[in-house]
Write an enzyme that holds these catalytic residues in place. Structure first.
Site, PDB file in Angstrom:
ATOM      1  CG  HIS A 187     -15.891  30.498  -1.457  1.00 32.56           C
ATOM      2  ND1 HIS A 187     -15.313  30.279  -0.234  1.00 32.56           N
ATOM      3  CD2 HIS A 187     -15.039  31.293  -2.145  1.00 32.56           C
ATOM      4  CE1 HIS A 187     -14.143  30.911  -0.187  1.00 32.56           C
ATOM      5  NE2 HIS A 187     -13.959  31.541  -1.333  1.00 32.56           N
ATOM      6  CB  SER A 239     -11.783  33.425   0.613  1.00 32.79           C
ATOM      7  OG  SER A 239     -11.488  32.251  -0.076  1.00 32.79           O
TER       8      SER A 239
HETATM    9  C1  GTR Z   1      -9.493  29.508  -3.903  1.00 34.51           C
HETATM   10  C2  GTR Z   1      -8.400  28.999  -3.018  1.00 34.51           C
HETATM   11  C3  GTR Z   1      -8.844  29.087  -1.580  1.00 34.51           C
HETATM   12  C4  GTR Z   1      -9.407  30.444  -1.254  1.00 34.51           C
HETATM   13  C5  GTR Z   1     -10.244  31.028  -2.368  1.00 34.51           C
HETATM   14  C6  GTR Z   1     -10.571  32.517  -2.264  1.00 34.51           C
HETATM   15  O1  GTR Z   1      -9.215  29.367  -5.242  1.00 34.51           O
HETATM   16  O2  GTR Z   1      -8.132  27.683  -3.389  1.00 34.51           O
HETATM   17  O3  GTR Z   1      -7.767  28.749  -0.731  1.00 34.51           O
HETATM   18  O4  GTR Z   1      -8.393  31.311  -0.896  1.00 34.51           O
HETATM   19  O5  GTR Z   1      -9.655  30.874  -3.603  1.00 34.51           O
HETATM   20  O6  GTR Z   1      -9.760  33.330  -1.825  1.00 34.51           O
HETATM   21  O7  GTR Z   1     -11.676  32.871  -2.703  1.00 34.51           O
END
Ligand code: GTR
Length: 410
Positions: free
Chosen positions: A390, A249
């Site tokens: 995620h 991420s």
């Molecule tokens: C989210 C962000 C993403 C990603 C994510 C993370 O909120 O919008 O771009 O970076 O966090 O790091 O888990």
């Protein structure tokens, strides 16, 4: 306030393939002045131009000044992980600035292999979060509070040990003959808009200069990966020439930027790095530059905000960042439940690097077909999409390890 207004003005995120406005991607083999690149050597003379663009338009310019550092080995335990690994804790101390927090590295090395390759990546919640081994120091740094109460008043409690261990399957990694070096990314800059005041940016290129290409947090974390590598080059237990930059991420964004700038990294793995990482910006799907800059004003350089709501104006796209990893092995991974990161855009971006890898006689993704879940594709550039949300799962690591066996271990 300003941020909230901006966010409210942001259009609803698009998740409909048919509603993506038409866009054209720059050909990675055509220079800005329109010349066609046909050899690896020509590509290499183009690299600095592209690096400079990403620095001035996206991540900010990484300061050149080296911070004087001293390495302090805090502990060595040669019976970690049930006796299979050596566990070491090392602090990088910034000697000119005694008040700056140290960068505290946690290193696991398999005992069965001499000088193994090493994964280098930041963790989100402190070194103590990746394993419950009690010998790991509990981070005393600012941490984001957790609803489960394991981090309160921005400080870790003993209960926070191992809270992210599922993201770091250490036994698996060690059994495959790899070492891992990690550190808490907040050691360099706590992840909030005021974080820079207690981090590296308080002494190196502070944003008070208000330049459009000031580096920000993603740049700092990328820089930090190189500082970990500096240390690893001095540690005879691992082979720093086979260091694999890895990040999930926001740390996937940082890992890509680190690997693009620092060719000492032998390979790069970006897991669900999304917008500002592997995903194409001009493909408007899920998170956009506007959303990114609104939620995280401290991540990218001020200039990047000029592309809010107009990715079509970008003179390049993220596939060219990925191409800066060539000819080194690159893995881009997505998750089906992470549409925010635009899994298809991550695939397309990786695919676009094929012509650059080909200049070196390497096979990249090799197909235009976005694969179904749990079907990795590609060789030197590889991609998969996993079922689920995620996160970093054991499945992801299994693929990364197989990839490393073929592309890095040799
Ligand atoms: C989210 C962000 C993403 C990603 C994510 C993370 O909120 O919008 O771009 O970076 O966090 O790091 O888990």
């Amino acid at each position: 306030c300003h941020q909230v207004t901006l966010y409210a003005q942001a259009p609803e995120p698009n998740y409909d393939e048919t509603k993506i406005p038409p866009y054209t991607l720059p050909d990675p083999l055509v220079t800005q002045s329109g010349k066609r690149i046909t050899t690896a050597r020509q590509w290499e003379s183009q690299r600095p131009v592209l690096l400079k663009q990403f620095a001035t338009q996206v991540y900010g310019v990484t300061p050149e000044r080296r911070l004087a550092a001293r390495y302090e080995v805090k502990s060595v335990d040669s019976s970690a992980l049930g006796g299979t690994a050596i566990r070491k804790q090392i602090s990088i101390i910034w000697t000119e600035y005694p008040n700056l927090p140290s960068l505290d590295i946690l290193l696991f090395v398999p005992k069965s292999v001499k000088k193994p390759p090493v994964f280098v990546g930041f963790n989100y919640m402190g070194n103590h979060s990746i394993s419950t081994e009690p010998g790991i120091a509990l981070s005393t740094r600012w941490l984001p509070n957790r609803p489960d109460g394991k981090v309160i008043n921005n400080r870790a409690t003993e209960a926070a040990r191992g809270v992210q261990q599922s993201r770091w399957p250490l036994e698996l990694i060690i059994s495959k003959g790899y070492s891992v070096a990690t550190a808490y990314y907040g050691d360099l800059e706590p992840d909030h808009p005021e974080g820079w005041k207690t981090g590296i940016r308080s002494v190196l290129g502070p944003p008070t200069a208000q330049k459009s290409d000031d580096w920000q947090a993603i740049g700092v974390w990328a820089w930090g990966m190189s500082r970990m590598l500096d240390y690893l080059e001095t540690d005879g237990l691992v082979d720093a020439r086979r260091a694999i930059a890895l990040g999930h991420s926001r740390q996937g964004k940082a890992a890509l930027w680190a690997g693009a700038q620092d060719t000492r990294f032998a390979a790069v793995i970006a897991n669900e790095s999304g917008e500002g990482g592997a995903a194409l910006s001009k493909r408007v799907f899920g998170e956009t530059i506007l959303r990114l800059n609104t939620s995280f004003p401290h991540w990218f350089c001020p200039q990047y905000q000029t592309y809010n709501n107009r990715p079509e104006a970008l003179p390049f796209d993220q596939h060219q960042l990925l191409a800066l990893i060539a000819p080194r092995p690159l893995y881009v991974a997505s998750a089906q439940g992470d549409q925010w990161a635009d899994p298809k855009g991550e695939f397309m971006s990786a695919r676009q690097t094929d012509p650059v890898y080909k200049l070196y006689g390497k096979k990249g993704i090799g197909t235009n077909d976005w694969p179904p879940v749990h079907t990795p594709v590609g060789e030197t550039v590889r991609y998969h999409i996993r079922a689920g949300e995620h996160d970093v799962k054991r499945y992801d690591w299994e693929q990364f390890l197989d990839f490393a066996d073929r592309q890095v271990k040799k």
